[in-house]
Enzyme design. Sequence first.
Site, short mmCIF file in Angstrom:
data_model
loop_
_atom_site.label_atom_id
_atom_site.label_comp_id
_atom_site.label_asym_id
_atom_site.label_seq_id
_atom_site.Cartn_x
_atom_site.Cartn_y
_atom_site.Cartn_z
CD GLU A 189 7.09 63.93 -9.72
OE1 GLU A 189 7.02 62.72 -10.03
OE2 GLU A 189 8.10 64.41 -9.18
CD GLU B 36 12.46 58.82 -11.50
OE1 GLU B 36 12.07 59.83 -12.13
OE2 GLU B 36 11.99 58.49 -10.40
CE1 TYR C 69 14.54 61.89 -11.23
CE2 TYR C 69 16.34 60.71 -10.16
CZ TYR C 69 15.03 61.11 -10.18
OH TYR C 69 14.17 60.74 -9.17
#
Length: 512
Positions: A360, A382, A451
């Site tokens: 994050e 991502e 991802y």
Amino acid sequence: MKKVIAAILTAVLLLFCTACQTEKAAKEGGAAVFLPVESGQPERLAEETPAPSSDAIPFPQGGEPINRFDLQFTLDDASHTLVVQEKLKYYNGTGNGLTELYFNLYPNAFQTDGGGIELKTFEIEGEASELAQADGTVWKTELPEELPAGETVGIQMEYIVCIPNINNRFGYQDEVYNLGNCVITPAVYGENGWTVEPYVDLGDAFYTDIADYTAEIEVPDGYMIAAGGTETQPGIFEARNVRDFVFCAGKAYEQRSAEVQGTEIHVFCDKELPETGEFLLDAACKALTLYNELLGRYPYDTLTVVSSGLTGGVSGTEYPTLIMVAPEVPLEQFEMGISGSDGPGREYYEAQLAVTVAHEVAYQWFYGIVGNDQIQDPWLDEGFCRFAEYFYEQEYLPEEIEGFYWKRERFKDTDVMQRGGNENTISDQTKIGGSLYDWLNEPAEYSSGVYDKPAAMLYQMMLQMGGEQFLNALKEYVAVFAWDFVSPGDFRAFWNGKEDFSELFALYMGEA
């Protein structure tokens, strides 16, 4: 901190790191950079060096104006509503005259859960007007007269946000409120005109321009505010050059703080979980120190970490200058002897929590600084954030953690599958790309395609290019696209300008 392999960054893109000071003790030394053994680099390229004090990624200087929000929030915990008075100075930087404006009303996506927006007033330059639904959460208004390119128009509105009782970045439970994406914001005007992209319940379905926010927040007695930006006066926050404004409020918060290279890190965690709070602060300090070195120094004054547990079943979610995390288990449970003998140990849960924070925090650079359309091209942020986890793991985590799946091993597995090795399946051959709308039809492949595979591709790019050269280019990539949007075409053009990655890109993304 264990000794590691570090990269020499160019004189123009200076290498630096600092100490992370907690309230208990100062931890001297900086982060070094791990490079893959396969890159063929020497064991150690450079020792850590002190960080200069003024090399933060610069904010836009002398360019066009940006949108300006003046907001007043009043939280009512009896009715679970948020009254918002919004003044928006919208700047037409599109290059074209505009006869209408489009807005995103994201809370309306949660109407079945009790959420939504009740618009009380909507005015353009003091004259009553209205918003009409265009498509889902996207609404539009007709301007009374054409807004020329380079001019601004004043929008005033008052609305009530109904907050749903759900586990989410937008929701409340147990005297904790997460108030993400509550502000009515203009849609992005791109090369093909207005971007009309209704909210979809997958990933981070947001696409917004850089703007300046001033927010005055009033909460009931007993609540503590954790907000994006910097608190300039009690309850008043300034957030400059950000893509979103968010705040949380809770009765059980306890705040702890530290400073890293001039950035104040604030952690808000349940006062009954001091050990978890301290761990989050330490992880955030480490992540910021490392990414400052790898990506260019974080330009904001503050970074806030909120442990609320209300992130919609995922381990974390992110906004510019504020991230929310949801520990799978509080670390205190191990002190109480209730961790269980059959499950993973404390070291495993610490690693999972630390890597969540690292992911994050990386978002502050990828989407926060280097923007992209998170709905059409979610892999562009991502994938980089997943790749950034690898460096954090290599730098800070023990070499062996039972049950923990190292990103480097995941990248190798993903590469085997992508290249059609013995472990591949048809689904494993899915190419990088696609929108969140597309991934709704293939939810099982979402994590891999958005991802892991993009991160594996970046890992292979680093191997091909060489660690030092790749890291220099990575920092340049951030500098080139800072405060703008990057597209898949931009990505290909930039990196092919550094090295011929056409074969690798075709393998992972298909032909351009």
